[in-house]
Design a protein around this motif. Structure first.
Motif, PDB file in Angstrom:
ATOM      1  N   UNK A   1       0.463   2.705  -4.533  1.00 28.79           N
ATOM      2  CA  UNK A   1      -0.765   3.495  -4.402  1.00 28.79           C
ATOM      3  C   UNK A   1      -1.005   4.308  -5.665  1.00 28.79           C
TER       4      UNK A   1
ATOM      5  N   UNK B   1      -2.404  -5.729   4.281  1.00 31.82           N
ATOM      6  CA  UNK B   1      -1.733  -4.677   3.537  1.00 31.82           C
ATOM      7  C   UNK B   1      -0.318  -4.599   4.095  1.00 31.82           C
TER       8      UNK B   1
ATOM      9  N   UNK C   1       0.811  -1.214   0.000  1.00 37.11           N
ATOM     10  CA  UNK C   1       0.000   0.000   0.000  1.00 37.11           C
ATOM     11  C   UNK C   1       0.846   1.267   0.000  1.00 37.11           C
ATOM     12  N   UNK C   2       2.152   1.129  -0.211  1.00 37.25           N
ATOM     13  CA  UNK C   2       3.023   2.304  -0.161  1.00 37.25           C
ATOM     14  C   UNK C   2       2.918   3.123  -1.449  1.00 37.25           C
ATOM     15  N   UNK C   3       3.593   4.273  -1.442  1.00 35.32           N
ATOM     16  CA  UNK C   3       3.309   5.325  -2.415  1.00 35.32           C
ATOM     17  C   UNK C   3       3.383   4.884  -3.884  1.00 35.32           C
TER      18      UNK C   3
ATOM     19  N   UNK D   1       3.827  -2.844   3.772  1.00 30.19           N
ATOM     20  CA  UNK D   1       4.524  -1.638   3.339  1.00 30.19           C
ATOM     21  C   UNK D   1       5.544  -2.004   2.271  1.00 30.19           C
TER      22      UNK D   1
END
Lengths: 167, 425
Positions: free
Chosen positions: A93, A125, A88-90, A127
């Motif tokens: 995302x 989820x 779910x990290x940038x 990282x």
């Protein structure tokens, strides 16, 4: 493993081999990997497993508990046979990981963090997995990378894993 | 533009990770020179300094200088640690060295360890990297079989044991002293410094921790000469750098290119913007570095000084590109959620502050924002920065400060109207 206070010999064999990577007088260095070996074998880490590892390495239980509660790849509760960890990290995302997560919730009919009733899937989820250039990405059971995810590829993955269970 | 000249130089070969391929490229020749006394440890440090190699993990500390902190003649055990914990959001580069050029990392570790008088080196990989671990183990076996690693190497009386290990999931392990704690089998909580690892490192012994890309660059620098390496880059940023370009680009990918390459050329390598949209903003060095507006990035060059001049840093080389459809409030919330999850919890400003920041951003996203929240975010960030044991505090503060500096209007709009300025109702 019932009430036996002994690890399976396949587990202790792996722990003993790993211990050799560190100085003899530093058995605590092998806690991190020993917990993985135990988890890989038994599915999750119960308090009893942690006590047993402390005994096995001749360490105070707190030394094992503080490690088990710190690192994110350990399961301190029972999980499904396949733990699906969506990043779910940038970078993921930006490439649409959130709709994919909802897609999986619908497909598996569970919420994030839950396990399907048949005990097959747990949805998590996670990282950043260092798969940023192949986003969105996920890991199955911690170490199997599945990258460039789409709703279709996720459906296929889940269906294939389900099918594999039936045959 | 020439690519893949240093760490990725085996990638176009038929079997990139094999011992034979690496030998064919003059691999292990520097290590053998050192072993045979044809090169001195001080020559290694001088060459690395002359090459201008800076730590490629994120901090950019000069590698040669770091290596010189260890007194190789001091008695007692010393350690080298390779930081392969690659976890900085946007960064995906070291894993490919381990997958496809593991021998160069092994040689780099051997050279670095011998130079500092360390006889044991650990390569610490993040917990998910089982593929990389297996590739490194296979290569290590080959190197041992060839007599290049182990005890009494090539009959010289020199020992070097290389040990591959793997973690269990924690971003903070990438902080060098946290990594030492982790190898010691503890929670990965950064140590207070000083003492620095060069004096009190792994098991209390002198230790140097270097990033995978830094160590894997060393054999090529010594084989081709520091001048060759330095000239690939700019005056202040020698050599090449691996950039992983992710986000809204047409062909996300990993590129080893000369330092000083214009950002727009790197963007072109990555296929340009996704759907030919406008480039709104770029985080050039992993999510801990400051965000830079797209129009500024398009005129910037990818070097230490180039990124400094636009108010950011090269960091780990994780280039995160955002197009004009990106809502900056959502993007910052995603970045901050990461730091909230990954704070080790040791220092109160970081443990509590990351939580407050995320809660505040979540409120704004839920339409419960207040215009004062924008300044509050900046204030909280300022109270974390510089007030923690490790640089994680800065890593949290910098995104908050820079997102709001450049895109304040979007944050204020969200607070006032309860919906995204970019995405609408």
């Amino acid at each position: 493993m019932n009430n036996k206070r002994e690890f399976d010999s396949s587990v202790t064999k792996k722990i003993d081999t790993w211990k050799k990577k560190f100085p003899k007088e530093k058995p605590e260095s092998s806690i991190i990997m020993s917990l993985r070996f135990i988890q890989d074998h038994y599915g999750w880490l119960s308090d009893k497993h942690l006590d047993m590892l402390a005994d096995y390495l001749d360490l105070a239980p707190i030394r094992v508990y503080e490690v088990a509660s710190f690192y994110s790849m350990y399961h301190r509760k029972p999980v499904g046979k396949y733990v699906l960890g969506i990043c779910g990290s940038i970078s993921c995302m930006l490439r649409g990981s959130e709709p994919l997560l909802h897609h999986l919730e619908t497909k598996l009919d569970i919420k994030l963090g839950d396990t399907t009733k048949d005990g097959l899937f747990t949805l998590k989820e996670v990282e950043c997995l260092a798969s940023c250039t192949k986003a969105p990405a996920m890991v199955v059971n911690g170490t199997q990378y599945v990258e460039d995810l789409t709703p279709e590829s996720l459906d296929k993955l889940v269906d294939n894993l389900r099918q594999g269970e039936q045959t | 533009m020439k690519q893949n000249l240093v760490c990725y130089r085996t990638f176009e070969e038929k079997s990139p990770s094999s011992f034979e391929t690496y030998k064919k490229l003059n691999g292990y020749s520097t290590w053998e020179k050192l072993l045979k006394g044809k090169m001195k440890p001080s020559d290694v440090i001088d060459a690395i300094k002359a090459a201008g190699l800076m730590g490629r993990g994120g901090a950019g500390f000069p590698t040669g200088l770091k290596m010189s902190f260890i007194n190789r003649d001091k008695e007692g055990q010393k350690y080298l640690v390779c930081n392969s914990d690659e976890s900085e959001p946007g960064t995906s580069k070291d894993r490919f060295i381990m997958q496809k050029n593991p021998h160069q990392l092994i040689e780099g570790m051997a050279i670095a360890a011998y130079t500092m008088g360390a006889t044991v080196g650990y390569n610490y990989m993040r917990g998910e990297f089982m593929t990389e671990f297996e590739s490194c183990e296979k290569a290590l076996k080959e190197a041992k079989k060839a007599g290049l690693i182990g005890k009494n190497i090539l009959g010289t009386g020199i020992d070097f044991e290389l040990i591959n290990i793997i973690g269990a999931g924690a971003y903070i392990v990438g902080e060098e002293t946290a990594m030492l704690e982790s190898i010691e089998g503890k929670r990965a909580m950064p140590r207070f410094k000083p003492p620095f690892p060069a004096n009190y490192g792994l098991y209390g012994k002198p230790t140097t921790v270097n990033n995978t890309e830094s160590l894997a660059s060393i054999p090529v620098i010594l084989d081709k000469g520091p001048e060759w390496f330095k000239k690939l880059g700019t005056e202040k940023s020698g050599g090449t750098k691996i950039f992983s370009v992710s986000g809204h680009v047409a062909k996300p990918g990993v590129f080893e290119i000369p330092m000083g390459t214009p950002f727009k050329d790197l963007l072109e390598l990555a296929g340009g913007m996704l759907d030919s949209r406008g480039c709104k903003a770029v985080i050039p060095g992993g999510s801990s570095m400051k965000i830079v507006p797209g129009k500024i990035m398009l005129n910037a060059e990818m070097s230490y000084e180039g990124m400094q001049s636009v108010g950011s840093a090269i960091g780990s080389g994780g280039v995160i590109v955002m197009d004009d459809r990106t809502c900056m409030v959502e993007a910052l919330a995603c970045v901050i959620k990461f730091y909230e999850d990954e704070s080790c919890g040791q220092c109160t400003p970081c443990r509590e502050g990351t939580n407050w920041l995320h809660q505040n951003l979540r409120d704004i996203l839920a339409g419960k924002g207040n215009i004062k929240d924008v300044d509050l975010l900046v204030e909280i960030a300022g109270k974390i920065e510089g007030k923690t044991i490790c640089a994680f505090g800065e890593a949290v503060a910098w995104p908050v400060q820079s997102f709001i500096e450049h895109f304040r209007d979007e944050f204020e709009f969200y607070c006032k109207n309860g919906y995204s300025k970019v995405k609408g109702k």
